[in-house]
Design a protein around this motif. Structure first.
Motif, PDB file in Angstrom:
ATOM      1  N   SER A   1      -1.659  12.262 -14.192  1.00  0.00           N
ATOM      2  CA  SER A   1      -1.200  11.205 -13.280  1.00  0.00           C
ATOM      3  C   SER A   1      -1.246  11.697 -11.838  1.00  0.00           C
ATOM      4  O   SER A   1      -0.228  11.776 -11.150  1.00  0.00           O
ATOM      5  CB  SER A   1       0.213  10.769 -13.672  1.00  0.00           C
ATOM      6  OG  SER A   1       0.227  10.336 -15.010  1.00  0.00           O
ATOM      7  N   ILE A   2      -2.423  11.978 -11.387  1.00  0.00           N
ATOM      8  CA  ILE A   2      -2.641  12.583 -10.083  1.00  0.00           C
ATOM      9  C   ILE A   2      -2.426  11.561  -8.969  1.00  0.00           C
ATOM     10  O   ILE A   2      -2.870  10.426  -9.056  1.00  0.00           O
ATOM     11  CB  ILE A   2      -4.055  13.209 -10.015  1.00  0.00           C
ATOM     12  CG1 ILE A   2      -4.277  13.966  -8.708  1.00  0.00           C
ATOM     13  CG2 ILE A   2      -5.130  12.170 -10.280  1.00  0.00           C
ATOM     14  CD1 ILE A   2      -5.581  14.780  -8.700  1.00  0.00           C
ATOM     15  N   TRP A   3      -1.690  11.972  -7.939  1.00  0.00           N
ATOM     16  CA  TRP A   3      -1.511  11.107  -6.777  1.00  0.00           C
ATOM     17  C   TRP A   3      -2.300  11.672  -5.607  1.00  0.00           C
ATOM     18  O   TRP A   3      -2.829  12.769  -5.676  1.00  0.00           O
ATOM     19  CB  TRP A   3      -0.046  10.897  -6.432  1.00  0.00           C
ATOM     20  CG  TRP A   3       0.784  12.127  -6.248  1.00  0.00           C
ATOM     21  CD1 TRP A   3       0.818  12.946  -5.167  1.00  0.00           C
ATOM     22  CD2 TRP A   3       1.717  12.663  -7.184  1.00  0.00           C
ATOM     23  NE1 TRP A   3       1.717  13.963  -5.360  1.00  0.00           N
ATOM     24  CE2 TRP A   3       2.287  13.818  -6.597  1.00  0.00           C
ATOM     25  CE3 TRP A   3       2.143  12.286  -8.453  1.00  0.00           C
ATOM     26  CZ2 TRP A   3       3.244  14.578  -7.235  1.00  0.00           C
ATOM     27  CZ3 TRP A   3       3.087  13.049  -9.090  1.00  0.00           C
ATOM     28  CH2 TRP A   3       3.631  14.173  -8.485  1.00  0.00           C
ATOM     29  N   GLN A   4      -2.393  10.886  -4.541  1.00  0.00           N
ATOM     30  CA  GLN A   4      -3.215  11.214  -3.374  1.00  0.00           C
ATOM     31  C   GLN A   4      -4.673  11.459  -3.790  1.00  0.00           C
ATOM     32  O   GLN A   4      -5.395  12.238  -3.174  1.00  0.00           O
ATOM     33  CB  GLN A   4      -2.643  12.411  -2.608  1.00  0.00           C
ATOM     34  CG  GLN A   4      -1.265  12.155  -2.062  1.00  0.00           C
ATOM     35  CD  GLN A   4      -0.657  13.381  -1.404  1.00  0.00           C
ATOM     36  OE1 GLN A   4      -1.057  14.517  -1.649  1.00  0.00           O
ATOM     37  NE2 GLN A   4       0.332  13.146  -0.557  1.00  0.00           N
TER      38      GLN A   4
ATOM     39  N   GLU B   1       0.848  -1.184   0.000  1.00  0.00           N
ATOM     40  CA  GLU B   1       0.000   0.000   0.000  1.00  0.00           C
ATOM     41  C   GLU B   1       0.887   1.238   0.000  1.00  0.00           C
ATOM     42  O   GLU B   1       1.978   1.233   0.578  1.00  0.00           O
ATOM     43  CB  GLU B   1      -0.905   0.011   1.236  1.00  0.00           C
ATOM     44  CG  GLU B   1      -1.962  -1.066   1.199  1.00  0.00           C
ATOM     45  CD  GLU B   1      -2.909  -1.011   2.391  1.00  0.00           C
ATOM     46  OE1 GLU B   1      -2.855  -0.044   3.179  1.00  0.00           O
ATOM     47  OE2 GLU B   1      -3.713  -1.946   2.526  1.00  0.00           O
ATOM     48  N   MET B   2       0.406   2.283  -0.652  1.00  0.00           N
ATOM     49  CA  MET B   2       1.164   3.532  -0.723  1.00  0.00           C
ATOM     50  C   MET B   2       0.646   4.489   0.355  1.00  0.00           C
ATOM     51  O   MET B   2      -0.559   4.712   0.463  1.00  0.00           O
ATOM     52  CB  MET B   2       1.003   4.170  -2.104  1.00  0.00           C
ATOM     53  CG  MET B   2       1.596   3.331  -3.230  1.00  0.00           C
ATOM     54  SD  MET B   2       1.235   4.025  -4.868  1.00  0.00           S
ATOM     55  CE  MET B   2      -0.495   3.622  -5.036  1.00  0.00           C
ATOM     56  N   SER B   3       1.555   5.031   1.121  1.00  0.00           N
ATOM     57  CA  SER B   3       1.167   6.008   2.136  1.00  0.00           C
ATOM     58  C   SER B   3       0.940   7.359   1.461  1.00  0.00           C
ATOM     59  O   SER B   3       1.374   7.579   0.318  1.00  0.00           O
ATOM     60  CB  SER B   3       2.259   6.137   3.196  1.00  0.00           C
ATOM     61  OG  SER B   3       3.396   6.765   2.636  1.00  0.00           O
ATOM     62  N   VAL B   4       0.312   8.268   2.159  1.00  0.00           N
ATOM     63  CA  VAL B   4       0.115   9.628   1.641  1.00  0.00           C
ATOM     64  C   VAL B   4       1.478  10.237   1.312  1.00  0.00           C
ATOM     65  O   VAL B   4       1.644  10.902   0.291  1.00  0.00           O
ATOM     66  CB  VAL B   4      -0.667  10.494   2.653  1.00  0.00           C
ATOM     67  CG1 VAL B   4      -0.662  11.963   2.249  1.00  0.00           C
ATOM     68  CG2 VAL B   4      -2.089   9.982   2.796  1.00  0.00           C
ATOM     69  N   ARG B   5       2.442   9.972   2.132  1.00  0.00           N
ATOM     70  CA  ARG B   5       3.796  10.497   1.912  1.00  0.00           C
ATOM     71  C   ARG B   5       4.421   9.958   0.623  1.00  0.00           C
ATOM     72  O   ARG B   5       5.263  10.615   0.002  1.00  0.00           O
ATOM     73  CB  ARG B   5       4.662  10.142   3.115  1.00  0.00           C
ATOM     74  CG  ARG B   5       6.000  10.763   3.092  1.00  0.00           C
ATOM     75  CD  ARG B   5       6.750  10.425   4.362  1.00  0.00           C
ATOM     76  NE  ARG B   5       7.982  11.166   4.361  1.00  0.00           N
ATOM     77  CZ  ARG B   5       8.541  11.671   5.410  1.00  0.00           C
ATOM     78  NH1 ARG B   5       7.994  11.512   6.586  1.00  0.00           N
ATOM     79  NH2 ARG B   5       9.660  12.337   5.322  1.00  0.00           N
TER      80      ARG B   5
ATOM     81  N   LYS C   1       2.757   9.188  -2.270  1.00  0.00           N
ATOM     82  CA  LYS C   1       1.835   9.412  -3.365  1.00  0.00           C
ATOM     83  C   LYS C   1       0.536   8.612  -3.261  1.00  0.00           C
ATOM     84  O   LYS C   1      -0.231   8.542  -4.213  1.00  0.00           O
ATOM     85  CB  LYS C   1       2.507   9.193  -4.718  1.00  0.00           C
ATOM     86  CG  LYS C   1       3.680  10.141  -4.912  1.00  0.00           C
ATOM     87  CD  LYS C   1       4.299  10.018  -6.253  1.00  0.00           C
ATOM     88  CE  LYS C   1       5.418  10.991  -6.516  1.00  0.00           C
ATOM     89  NZ  LYS C   1       6.242  11.426  -5.458  1.00  0.00           N
ATOM     90  N   GLY C   2       0.278   8.010  -2.126  1.00  0.00           N
ATOM     91  CA  GLY C   2      -0.931   7.220  -1.944  1.00  0.00           C
ATOM     92  C   GLY C   2      -2.014   7.992  -1.228  1.00  0.00           C
ATOM     93  O   GLY C   2      -1.865   9.186  -0.983  1.00  0.00           O
TER      94      GLY C   2
END
Length: 170
Positions: free
Chosen positions: A159-162, A129-133, A135-136
């Motif tokens: 390519s938007i993250w978060q 899983e990707m954390s907010v830090r 790009k998740g």
């Protein structure tokens, strides 16, 4: 005759149902919402929206591919739901996605990008899983290495993250 009357009654009841009741309903999330989809959609589970937690997101068809990005070093494996599968689930055939991140940054992604072998809403990078830090928890990823058309400033800007919200508009 009894079966005919039962079938006629069923057809009559279905025809009398409001369209909103007939729209496909997905289960309500039990965990923390990671993606809320609004707008012109067929599938909802809360107040004319589709609210997905990680478990519900993972019930949609899974797509995995490997690609490099301009934001990471080397090639990584990304897993998520393809925009094509999500658009099909939502009954979306045209228009665009207004994709918004947790900081309210918004980009426009045309529904025409939602093709087989196209972008996904990734929820795993390299199986984690990707954390907010990092790009998740959700990141729109195109298979940049598979097609030169995906290596443009326009596509990189999509390519938007978060990511946490999608609004479907025509």
């Amino acid at each position: 005759m009894k079966r005919f009357v039962q079938n006629l009654l069923t057809v009559t009841l279905v025809a009398a149902m409001p369209l909103s009741v007939m729209a496909e309903q997905m289960a309500a999330p039990t965990g923390t919402a990671v993606l809320t989809v609004t707008g012109n959609i067929d599938s909802t589970n809360a107040d004319n929206a589709l609210v997905l937690d990680r478990e519900l997101l993972a019930t949609l068809p899974v797509t995995t591919f490997e690609t490099s990005t301009i934001w990471t070093d080397g090639v990584h494996s990304f897993t998520g739901v393809s925009l094509a599968d999500l658009a099909a689930e939502l009954g979306v055939e045209d228009g665009h996605f207004l994709a918004t991140a947790i900081n309210d940054y918004t980009v426009e992604i045309p529904v025409s990008d939602a093709v087989e072998g196209g972008p996904i809403i990734a929820y795993l990078m390299d199986g984690e899983e990707m954390s907010v830090r990092d790009k998740g928890p959700l990141w729109v990823i195109y298979p940049y290495d598979s097609n030169a058309a995906y290596r443009t400033e326009v596509v990189y800007s999509r390519s938007i993250w978060q990511l946490d919200r999608l609004d479907i508009v025509e």
